[in-house]
Design an enzyme around this catalytic site. Structure first.
Site, PDB file in Angstrom:
ATOM      1  N   SER A 118       0.944  -1.230  -0.098  1.00  0.00           N
ATOM      2  CA  SER A 118       0.235  -0.147   0.049  1.00  0.00           C
ATOM      3  C   SER A 118       0.995   1.302  -0.216  1.00  0.00           C
ATOM      4  O   SER A 118       0.452   2.385  -0.414  1.00  0.00           O
ATOM      5  CB  SER A 118      -0.830   0.160   1.289  1.00  0.00           C
ATOM      6  OG  SER A 118      -1.202  -1.148   1.499  1.00  0.00           O
ATOM      7  N   HIS A 139      -2.245  -3.604  -6.522  1.00  0.00           N
ATOM      8  CA  HIS A 139      -2.805  -2.990  -5.230  1.00  0.00           C
ATOM      9  C   HIS A 139      -4.326  -3.528  -5.160  1.00  0.00           C
ATOM     10  O   HIS A 139      -5.012  -2.854  -5.829  1.00  0.00           O
ATOM     11  CB  HIS A 139      -2.522  -1.647  -5.049  1.00  0.00           C
ATOM     12  CG  HIS A 139      -2.674  -1.107  -3.625  1.00  0.00           C
ATOM     13  ND1 HIS A 139      -3.342   0.028  -3.416  1.00  0.00           N
ATOM     14  CD2 HIS A 139      -2.857  -1.551  -2.550  1.00  0.00           C
ATOM     15  CE1 HIS A 139      -3.593   0.384  -2.111  1.00  0.00           C
ATOM     16  NE2 HIS A 139      -3.177  -0.760  -1.640  1.00  0.00           N
ATOM     17  N   GLU A 151      -5.419  -1.357  -8.463  1.00  0.00           N
ATOM     18  CA  GLU A 151      -4.551  -0.429  -8.960  1.00  0.00           C
ATOM     19  C   GLU A 151      -3.151  -1.141  -9.735  1.00  0.00           C
ATOM     20  O   GLU A 151      -2.645  -1.909  -8.737  1.00  0.00           O
ATOM     21  CB  GLU A 151      -4.021   0.688  -8.026  1.00  0.00           C
ATOM     22  CG  GLU A 151      -5.285   1.453  -7.397  1.00  0.00           C
ATOM     23  CD  GLU A 151      -4.663   2.389  -6.600  1.00  0.00           C
ATOM     24  OE1 GLU A 151      -5.040   3.605  -6.657  1.00  0.00           O
ATOM     25  OE2 GLU A 151      -4.033   2.242  -5.476  1.00  0.00           O
ATOM     26  N   ASN A 189      -5.164   6.413  -2.608  1.00  0.00           N
ATOM     27  CA  ASN A 189      -4.662   6.974  -1.466  1.00  0.00           C
ATOM     28  C   ASN A 189      -4.363   8.470  -1.622  1.00  0.00           C
ATOM     29  O   ASN A 189      -4.342   9.261  -0.756  1.00  0.00           O
ATOM     30  CB  ASN A 189      -3.672   6.102  -0.731  1.00  0.00           C
ATOM     31  CG  ASN A 189      -4.356   5.074   0.221  1.00  0.00           C
ATOM     32  OD1 ASN A 189      -5.632   5.019   0.553  1.00  0.00           O
ATOM     33  ND2 ASN A 189      -3.512   4.073   0.478  1.00  0.00           N
TER      34      ASN A 189
HETATM   35  P1  NAD Z   1      -1.602  -9.886   7.147  1.00  0.00           P
HETATM   36  O1  NAD Z   1      -0.713  -9.487   8.566  1.00  0.00           O
HETATM   37  O2  NAD Z   1      -3.100 -10.062   7.298  1.00  0.00           O
HETATM   38  O3  NAD Z   1      -0.882 -10.828   6.424  1.00  0.00           O
HETATM   39  C1  NAD Z   1       0.251 -11.032   6.261  1.00  0.00           C
HETATM   40  C2  NAD Z   1       0.722 -12.398   6.059  1.00  0.00           C
HETATM   41  O4  NAD Z   1       2.098 -12.702   5.513  1.00  0.00           O
HETATM   42  C3  NAD Z   1       0.805 -12.909   7.455  1.00  0.00           C
HETATM   43  O5  NAD Z   1      -0.125 -14.117   7.584  1.00  0.00           O
HETATM   44  C4  NAD Z   1       2.099 -13.382   7.616  1.00  0.00           C
HETATM   45  O6  NAD Z   1       2.463 -14.739   8.378  1.00  0.00           O
HETATM   46  C5  NAD Z   1       2.635 -13.712   6.264  1.00  0.00           C
HETATM   47  N1  NAD Z   1       4.152 -13.610   6.027  1.00  0.00           N
HETATM   48  C6  NAD Z   1       4.779 -12.730   6.751  1.00  0.00           C
HETATM   49  N2  NAD Z   1       6.255 -12.947   6.341  1.00  0.00           N
HETATM   50  C7  NAD Z   1       6.115 -13.963   5.409  1.00  0.00           C
HETATM   51  C8  NAD Z   1       7.012 -14.762   4.673  1.00  0.00           C
HETATM   52  N3  NAD Z   1       8.515 -14.209   4.734  1.00  0.00           N
HETATM   53  N4  NAD Z   1       6.843 -15.638   3.840  1.00  0.00           N
HETATM   54  C9  NAD Z   1       5.473 -16.037   3.757  1.00  0.00           C
HETATM   55  N5  NAD Z   1       4.682 -15.351   4.388  1.00  0.00           N
HETATM   56  C10 NAD Z   1       4.912 -14.347   5.275  1.00  0.00           C
HETATM   57  O7  NAD Z   1      -1.264  -8.410   6.255  1.00  0.00           O
HETATM   58  P2  NAD Z   1      -2.117  -7.912   5.241  1.00  0.00           P
HETATM   59  O8  NAD Z   1      -3.395  -6.841   5.710  1.00  0.00           O
HETATM   60  O9  NAD Z   1      -2.981  -9.175   4.259  1.00  0.00           O
HETATM   61  O10 NAD Z   1      -1.320  -7.054   4.443  1.00  0.00           O
HETATM   62  C11 NAD Z   1      -0.593  -7.765   3.395  1.00  0.00           C
HETATM   63  C12 NAD Z   1       0.274  -6.639   2.591  1.00  0.00           C
HETATM   64  O11 NAD Z   1      -0.949  -6.000   1.728  1.00  0.00           O
HETATM   65  C13 NAD Z   1       0.786  -5.424   2.898  1.00  0.00           C
HETATM   66  O12 NAD Z   1       1.799  -5.006   2.241  1.00  0.00           O
HETATM   67  C14 NAD Z   1      -0.221  -4.496   3.115  1.00  0.00           C
HETATM   68  O13 NAD Z   1       0.333  -3.057   3.240  1.00  0.00           O
HETATM   69  C15 NAD Z   1      -1.018  -4.571   1.836  1.00  0.00           C
HETATM   70  N6  NAD Z   1      -2.490  -4.123   1.855  1.00  0.00           N
HETATM   71  C16 NAD Z   1      -3.162  -4.343   3.074  1.00  0.00           C
HETATM   72  C17 NAD Z   1      -4.496  -3.875   2.752  1.00  0.00           C
HETATM   73  C18 NAD Z   1      -5.496  -3.902   3.927  1.00  0.00           C
HETATM   74  O14 NAD Z   1      -6.607  -3.320   4.009  1.00  0.00           O
HETATM   75  N7  NAD Z   1      -5.060  -4.617   4.874  1.00  0.00           N
HETATM   76  C19 NAD Z   1      -5.142  -3.178   1.385  1.00  0.00           C
HETATM   77  C20 NAD Z   1      -3.963  -3.520   0.304  1.00  0.00           C
HETATM   78  C21 NAD Z   1      -2.772  -3.680   0.581  1.00  0.00           C
END
Ligand code: NAD
Length: 304
Positions: A118, A139, A151, A189
């Protein structure tokens, strides 16, 4: 190039949603996690979500047959044959770079690499790989199975054909893709964050109460919800974090966090997830605006 096999890194909130969406669209998916318990948690969420879609009749197959196209793994080598790999691990640039450096050694050369970041620079994550022309941002929005937008982000090194392939892939997922470039905040954003921050500033300046500002934007602009309800949903801590990244990039006041937002985050008022933000969410059906605490004014019990 045609995409058939999809690799997803991380089975958290976003990764599980991306895996589910790709499998629902008919792709074979391999999801990599760091630990089995996170894989189990992600798959449980996918199961629940697919069951809801089946109940509503919005998927053509049974949840089991969609689920059968998703394979969970703890071994990066299982991603080797992917045509596209979408990374959705924690929002930490060093962790993302480490992951892509490893993928770069293992995954077939023709594969496209995409990060779902993000706020981190797509270009910086790209530098961890030797396939800069095949590196993009994709994204997605939360919840991924429901939110239509993707995106698709190019860097200055991205091959135009890779962008076209990613756009076509997003369409096959049933999404509405938009093209954008690697500038912090991308499109959504970039426009949304200054709007949310301006709402806080207007509130600080006494333009209106929390619920009056929300009602004004909801019924005056036709937005599904006002800026304070939306901020409470997103999480004030998340917005606060994004303001830092955006201010760092643009050095403009419109991206700087207003004092009130900072105070609320310091106090642990993160919004819906912590129970309190601009509204008290003790009863999620009837959130109570917090004017009294935030501005020393009696609360007005109008709806959100
Ligand atoms: P989350 O914490 O729910 O999930 C992340 C997952 O990645 C966890 O389950 C973790 O165990 C796993 N992980 C971490 N390191 C790892 C590795 N080395 N190998 C394999 N798996 C690994 O986070 P999220 O909310 O799903 O966000 C993930 C990404 O998406 C981030 O970059 C975030 O900025 C982006 N994002 C989030 C949103 C939102 O609304 N939450 C929206 C758009 C983008």
């Amino acid at each position: 190039m045609e995409i058939k096999k999809v690799g997803v890194i991380g089975c958290g909130l976003m990764g599980s949603g991306i895996a589910q969406t790709a499998a629902t669209a008919g792709f074979d998916v391999v999801v990599l996690e760091a630990e089995q318990r996170f894989l189990d948690k992600g798959f449980a969420g996918i199961g629940k979500s697919l069951a809801k879609f089946a109940e509503k009749g919005t998927i053509k197959e049974t949840p089991e047959s969609v689920r059968a196209r998703i394979k969970g793994t703890l071994k990066v080598e299982d991603l080797a044959a992917s045509d596209i790999v979408i990374e959705a691990i924690i929002e930490n640039v060093e962790e993302k770079k480490k992951m892509f450096a490893r993928l770069d050694q293992v995954v077939q050369r023709e594969a496209i690499f995409a990060t779902n970041t993000s706020s981190v620079s797509v270009t910086e994550v790209m530098t961890a790989t030797t396939r800069v022309d095949r590196f993009i941002g994709m994204h997605f929005f939360n919840p991924v199975p429901l939110m239509k937008l993707v995106e698709v982000i190019r860097t200055i090194a991205t091959d135009a054909k890779v962008m076209d392939t990613a756009i076509a892939f997003a369409e096959k997922l049933g999404k509405v893709p938009v093209r954008t470039s690697d500038k912090t905040g991308f499109i959504v954003n970039r426009l949304l964050v200054p709007y949310l921050l301006d709402a806080v500033r207007a509130y600080e300046e006494g333009v209106g109460s929390i619920s009056d500002i929300d009602l004004a934007m909801k019924f005056g602009c036709g937005y599904p919800m006002g800026p304070f309800v939306l901020s409470d949903f997103i999480g004030l801590d998340t917005i606060y974090y994004i303001t830092h990244v955006m201010f760092d990039e643009f050095k403009e006041r419109r991206f700087a966090a207003p004092a009130l937002l900072r105070r609320m985050v310091l106090a642990g008022w993160y919004g819906k997830k912590s129970g309190k933000g601009f509204y008290d969410w003790s009863n999620p059906e009837k959130p109570v605006p917090q004017d009294e605490a935030l501005r020393g004014e009696p609360a007005k019990a109008q709806g959100a």
